[in-house]
Each structure stands twice: as C-alpha cells, then as structure tokens.
Design a protein around this motif. Structure first.
Motif, short mmCIF file in Angstrom:
data_model
loop_
_atom_site.label_atom_id
_atom_site.label_comp_id
_atom_site.label_asym_id
_atom_site.label_seq_id
_atom_site.Cartn_x
_atom_site.Cartn_y
_atom_site.Cartn_z
N PHE A 2 0.84 -1.19 0.00
CA PHE A 2 0.00 0.00 0.00
C PHE A 2 0.87 1.24 0.00
N ILE A 3 0.46 2.22 -0.78
CA ILE A 3 1.19 3.48 -0.87
C ILE A 3 0.27 4.59 -0.37
N GLY A 4 0.72 5.29 0.65
CA GLY A 4 -0.02 6.43 1.18
C GLY A 4 0.67 7.71 0.76
N ASN A 37 10.64 8.36 8.58
CA ASN A 37 11.25 7.54 7.53
C ASN A 37 10.33 7.44 6.31
N VAL A 38 9.89 8.58 5.82
CA VAL A 38 9.05 8.68 4.63
C VAL A 38 9.75 9.55 3.60
N SER A 39 9.24 9.56 2.39
CA SER A 39 9.74 10.46 1.35
C SER A 39 8.97 11.76 1.44
N ALA A 57 5.14 10.62 1.00
CA ALA A 57 4.73 9.29 0.55
C ALA A 57 5.35 8.23 1.45
N CYS A 58 4.56 7.19 1.72
CA CYS A 58 5.07 6.05 2.48
C CYS A 58 4.55 4.77 1.85
N VAL A 59 5.33 3.70 1.99
CA VAL A 59 4.96 2.39 1.47
C VAL A 59 4.93 1.42 2.63
N VAL A 69 0.36 6.56 9.36
CA VAL A 69 1.60 7.32 9.16
C VAL A 69 1.28 8.69 8.58
N ILE A 70 0.42 8.73 7.57
CA ILE A 70 0.04 10.00 6.94
C ILE A 70 -0.64 10.93 7.95
#
Length: 93
Positions: A2-4, A37-39, A57-59, A69-70
């Motif tokens: 999943f990509i947030g 630890n996200v972009s 963005a996080c995966v 996280v978002i």
C-alpha cells in the motif's frame, strides 16, 4: 503493498523572501524524514514565498498503517510549524 500519499499546502504569512522560505522547507522536510522515515519533497509554488506545498509518501504492507503514518505526519506538521495548513489531499493506493 500500500502506498499512502498526501499533498499539504501551507501558508506562512511571516515569510518575506524565497531564502527564508527555503530554510523553513528544508528544516521541515528533514524533520519529517528523520522522524517518520518517509519520502518528502516540496512540489509546487516554489517561486511564491508565502506558499509551501509539500508531498509525503510512504509504502507499507498494511493499509491502516499507511493511513496512520500519513495522519501522524499531518499532526507533526501542525505541531512543528507556525504555518497554517490550507489544504490537504490524501490518497491511499
């Protein structure tokens, strides 16, 4: 997988130069990157000194974790900057 992602628009009324804005954006992006630890990157309105638009963005392997996280990043931004959040666009894929 999943990509947030989230696109956050901030308004910093006290900023009077692009140099000042750049310092704020670099600091905020580094704090977010180190803490979660996200972009994270500034994506739009780079020539307008009072508007900041960043994308995060996080995966993850679990949809609820990506959403969490978002949400935590958004709360972190609210707590760690004086800039006003004017728009939030979240997406979970």
């Amino acid at each position: 997988m999943f990509i947030g992602t989230v696109k956050i628009t901030l308004y910093a009324s006290w900023v009077h130069s692009l140099k000042e804005k750049r310092m704020i954006v670099k600091s905020l992006c580094a704090k977010i990157r180190n803490h979660f630890n996200v972009s994270v990157v500034e994506i739009e309105e780079q020539d307008i000194h009072q508007t900041i638009v960043i994308a995060v963005a996080c995966v993850t392997g679990v949809a609820s974790l990506a959403d969490s996280v978002i949400e935590n990043v958004i709360q972190f931004i609210e707590d760690n900057t004086e800039a006003e959040i004017t728009n939030i666009e979240k997406e979970l894929r």
